[in-house]
Design an enzyme around this catalytic site. Structure first.
Site, short mmCIF file in Angstrom:
data_model
loop_
_atom_site.label_atom_id
_atom_site.label_comp_id
_atom_site.label_asym_id
_atom_site.label_seq_id
_atom_site.Cartn_x
_atom_site.Cartn_y
_atom_site.Cartn_z
N SER A 123 18.00 -20.94 72.73
CA SER A 123 16.45 -20.96 72.87
C SER A 123 15.63 -19.68 72.93
CB SER A 123 15.99 -21.73 74.34
OG SER A 123 15.10 -21.73 74.59
N TYR A 148 18.05 -20.90 84.22
CA TYR A 148 18.84 -22.02 82.70
C TYR A 148 18.87 -20.96 81.89
CZ TYR A 148 18.43 -24.20 78.56
OH TYR A 148 18.37 -24.67 77.12
N LYS A 152 21.82 -18.97 78.64
CA LYS A 152 21.81 -19.24 76.64
C LYS A 152 21.54 -17.59 76.82
CE LYS A 152 21.59 -22.98 76.23
NZ LYS A 152 22.41 -24.30 75.51
P1 NAD Z 1 20.79 -33.09 75.86
O1 NAD Z 1 20.68 -32.91 77.80
O2 NAD Z 1 20.49 -34.37 75.63
O3 NAD Z 1 22.24 -33.37 75.75
C1 NAD Z 1 23.08 -32.44 76.31
C2 NAD Z 1 24.43 -32.82 76.25
O4 NAD Z 1 25.49 -32.31 76.65
C3 NAD Z 1 24.33 -34.38 77.38
O5 NAD Z 1 24.72 -35.93 76.37
C4 NAD Z 1 24.81 -34.24 78.16
O6 NAD Z 1 25.82 -35.43 78.37
C5 NAD Z 1 26.25 -32.91 78.12
N1 NAD Z 1 26.94 -32.08 78.65
C6 NAD Z 1 26.55 -31.45 79.77
N2 NAD Z 1 27.23 -30.81 80.29
C7 NAD Z 1 28.92 -30.70 79.48
C8 NAD Z 1 30.23 -30.56 79.57
N3 NAD Z 1 30.12 -29.54 80.88
N4 NAD Z 1 31.32 -31.14 78.66
C9 NAD Z 1 30.31 -32.02 78.21
N5 NAD Z 1 29.29 -32.43 77.83
C10 NAD Z 1 28.30 -32.43 78.23
O7 NAD Z 1 20.41 -31.61 76.10
P2 NAD Z 1 19.60 -31.59 74.25
O8 NAD Z 1 18.06 -31.79 74.60
O9 NAD Z 1 19.85 -32.09 73.00
O10 NAD Z 1 19.69 -30.49 74.39
C11 NAD Z 1 20.84 -30.05 73.68
C12 NAD Z 1 21.35 -28.46 73.49
O11 NAD Z 1 20.09 -27.03 73.08
C13 NAD Z 1 21.30 -27.77 75.19
O12 NAD Z 1 22.01 -26.56 75.41
C14 NAD Z 1 20.10 -27.21 75.57
O13 NAD Z 1 20.49 -26.15 76.75
C15 NAD Z 1 19.25 -26.42 74.28
N6 NAD Z 1 18.08 -26.81 74.14
C16 NAD Z 1 17.44 -28.01 74.64
C17 NAD Z 1 16.35 -27.54 74.31
C18 NAD Z 1 14.84 -28.46 74.71
O14 NAD Z 1 13.96 -28.74 74.38
N7 NAD Z 1 15.53 -29.88 74.35
C19 NAD Z 1 15.62 -26.26 73.78
C20 NAD Z 1 16.17 -25.29 73.59
C21 NAD Z 1 17.91 -25.16 73.92
C1 WQD Z 2 5.41 -27.06 77.90
C2 WQD Z 2 3.84 -27.01 78.00
C3 WQD Z 2 3.78 -27.06 80.46
C4 WQD Z 2 4.54 -30.61 81.74
C5 WQD Z 2 10.91 -25.97 78.08
C6 WQD Z 2 12.27 -25.42 78.52
C7 WQD Z 2 12.99 -24.18 77.54
C8 WQD Z 2 12.94 -25.03 76.38
C9 WQD Z 2 12.45 -26.59 76.14
C10 WQD Z 2 15.57 -25.58 76.95
C11 WQD Z 2 3.25 -26.28 79.16
C12 WQD Z 2 3.21 -28.77 80.25
C13 WQD Z 2 4.86 -29.56 80.89
C14 WQD Z 2 3.92 -31.52 82.58
C15 WQD Z 2 2.47 -30.14 81.71
N1 WQD Z 2 13.81 -25.89 77.04
N2 WQD Z 2 3.28 -29.67 81.28
N3 WQD Z 2 2.36 -31.23 82.63
O1 WQD Z 2 8.17 -25.81 79.64
O2 WQD Z 2 7.86 -25.25 77.03
O3 WQD Z 2 10.20 -25.49 77.82
O4 WQD Z 2 12.03 -27.21 77.12
O5 WQD Z 2 15.66 -24.95 76.15
O6 WQD Z 2 13.92 -23.58 78.23
O7 WQD Z 2 11.64 -24.26 79.93
O8 WQD Z 2 8.53 -26.42 77.62
O9 WQD Z 2 7.38 -29.71 77.33
O10 WQD Z 2 8.56 -28.83 79.73
O11 WQD Z 2 6.40 -27.62 78.58
O12 WQD Z 2 1.48 -29.58 81.34
O13 WQD Z 2 4.11 -33.35 83.16
O14 WQD Z 2 3.46 -27.95 78.79
O15 WQD Z 2 2.90 -25.98 81.14
O16 WQD Z 2 2.64 -25.52 79.21
P1 WQD Z 2 8.45 -26.11 78.09
P2 WQD Z 2 7.43 -28.19 78.19
#
Ligand code: NAD
Ligand code: WQD
Length: 337
Positions: A123, A148, A152
């Site tokens: 991330s 969180y 990472k």
């Molecule tokens: P998500 O929660 O939709 O998907 C994660 C999946 O992992 C889920 O289906 C959950 O049931 C499963 N899971 C969690 N813990 C588990 C475990 N111990 N064993 C087996 N399965 C497990 O999230 P996502 O948005 O699809 O994110 C996927 C990955 O990408 C995550 O590692 C997340 O941290 C990373 N990521 C997400 C974002 C984002 O904004 N969505 C941004 C950066 C990184």
């Molecule tokens: C985006 C912008 C908020 C909600 C997070 C995690 C990051 C990654 C992606 C997993 C920000 C603003 C949000 C609301 C708002 N996740 N906001 N009202 O914070 O950039 O990233 O998700 O890996 O690690 O930190 O994403 O969508 O939460 O927020 O004004 O109800 O929207 O302040 O500026 P963020 P977000």
């Protein structure tokens, strides 16, 4: 065959579709703690093929062993983990256990089965609150502003040290920026439990009438309109990035890092305006205090992914929002149809 941990989740399910459509065999391993089995059925529906699915937890060695014994796994795409920023501040141990310990368990079982190729969901949070707004891979990493993000950072550093010590490994650390949108067919999308933490799912639930109005967290940032800026990318572009990284790793060893973003920043105000233009629905909002841990503005420098992987984000912000709305309006209760 490719093992997709967390493949029932938001990004994993879209990546599963892209891999299947590129001709890969996959098996999905997920404990469904933040997802639904319906997502697996939707993947099958979109790709017109059965998808092997094993319900299990990456922290449980035996369950993972069975998957590696049963399927001829060559590489792993590792999405499984917890991702709620606020929750990670209340329950750090759950995050250390699922994300860090879970990854250690996975690596141990991979090693026992001589599987050494892993694509990891990292991330942009690993850059921390950096003075520079355009994040590039060679920048020194910062301390993430939440637990969180810290998991990472720790996992990235673990992979780096493993690649140094044991040269048979090949790791792709994909630093996602802000994935949004949904599969264009409206069958797959993000289905957050409870009140969404992230901006676009929240806005979509206001639009569909499930939430009354949006809180914009802060309008006094040092940005053109005062609201915070992020680099939002389409989940299908992100899924494509995993395919490219997987293909790149084949036959290689080492630790590789790529940003996956569009290279463009959008403010919260711009997101709300674009959502209103694309859907024709007005989004009531009020300005609320800044959210703890938020950073004013950052976006990706995605040149490295373009040069090395031949990957570039293709979808416009309008299309990201159109596809999100298509998913949300056809599935107002997500996978609980
Ligand atoms: P998500 O929660 O939709 O998907 C994660 C999946 O992992 C889920 O289906 C959950 O049931 C499963 N899971 C969690 N813990 C588990 C475990 N111990 N064993 C087996 N399965 C497990 O999230 P996502 O948005 O699809 O994110 C996927 C990955 O990408 C995550 O590692 C997340 O941290 C990373 N990521 C997400 C974002 C984002 O904004 N969505 C941004 C950066 C990184
Ligand atoms: C985006 C912008 C908020 C909600 C997070 C995690 C990051 C990654 C992606 C997993 C920000 C603003 C949000 C609301 C708002 N996740 N906001 N009202 O914070 O950039 O990233 O998700 O890996 O690690 O930190 O994403 O969508 O939460 O927020 O004004 O109800 O929207 O302040 O500026 P963020 P977000």
């Amino acid at each position: 065959m490719i093992l997709i941990t967390g493949g029932a989740g938001y990004i994993g399910s879209h990546t599963a579709v892209v891999l299947l459509q590129a001709g890969y065999d996959i098996v999905i391993f997920d404990n469904l703690c933040n997802s639904s089995k319906v997502a697996i059925e939707r993947i099958e529906q979109i790709t017109s093929q059965p998808v092997p699915f094993v319900e299990g937890d990456i922290r449980h060695e035996r369950e993972l062993q069975q998957v590696f014994e049963r399927y001829p796994i060559e590489a792993v795409i590792h999405f499984a983990g917890l991702k709620a920023v606020g929750e990670s501040m209340q329950k750090p141990l759950a995050y250390f256990d699922n994300n860090i310990n879970g990854t250690v368990q996975l690596l141990q079982v991979m090693q026992q089965h001589h599987v050494h190729q892993l694509v990891f969901s990292s991330s942009a949070t690993v850059y921390g609150d950096n003075a520079t707004r355009e994040f590039v891979e060679i920048m020194p990493l910062g301390m993430p502003t939440n637990n969180y993000g810290y998991t990472k950072l720790v996992i990235e550093q673990m992979l780096e040290k493993m690649a140094q010590a044991e040269p048979q490994w090949a790791f792709a650390n994909l630093r996602y920026f802000n994935p949004i949108g949904a599969h264009p067919g409206g069958l797959l999308g993000e289905d957050p439990q409870g009140i969404p933490n992230n901006l676009l799912p929240y806005v979509a639930q206001v639009a569909v009438g499930k939430l009354a109005s949006l809180n914009i967290f802060g309008n006094d940032y040092d940005t053109p309109d005062g609201t915070a800026i992020r680099d939002y990318l389409h989940v299908m572009d992100l899924a494509q990035g995993h395919l490219k990284a997987l293909q790149y790793l084949r036959g290689k060893t080492g630790n590789f890092i790529w940003n996956l973003g569009t290279g463009q920043g959008q403010s919260v105000q711009q997101i709300v305006q674009t959502f209103e233009q694309v859907t024709g629905i007005s989004i009531p909002y009020q300005i609320a205090p800044r959210r703890a841990g938020d950073i004013a503005a950052f976006w990706a420098n995605a040149n490295k992914a373009q040069n090395e992987l031949g990957w570039k984000a293709q979808y416009s912000l309008d299309t990201m929002i159109k596809d999100l709305w298509n998913w949300q309006s056809h599935n107002p209760n997500g996978f609980n149809t």
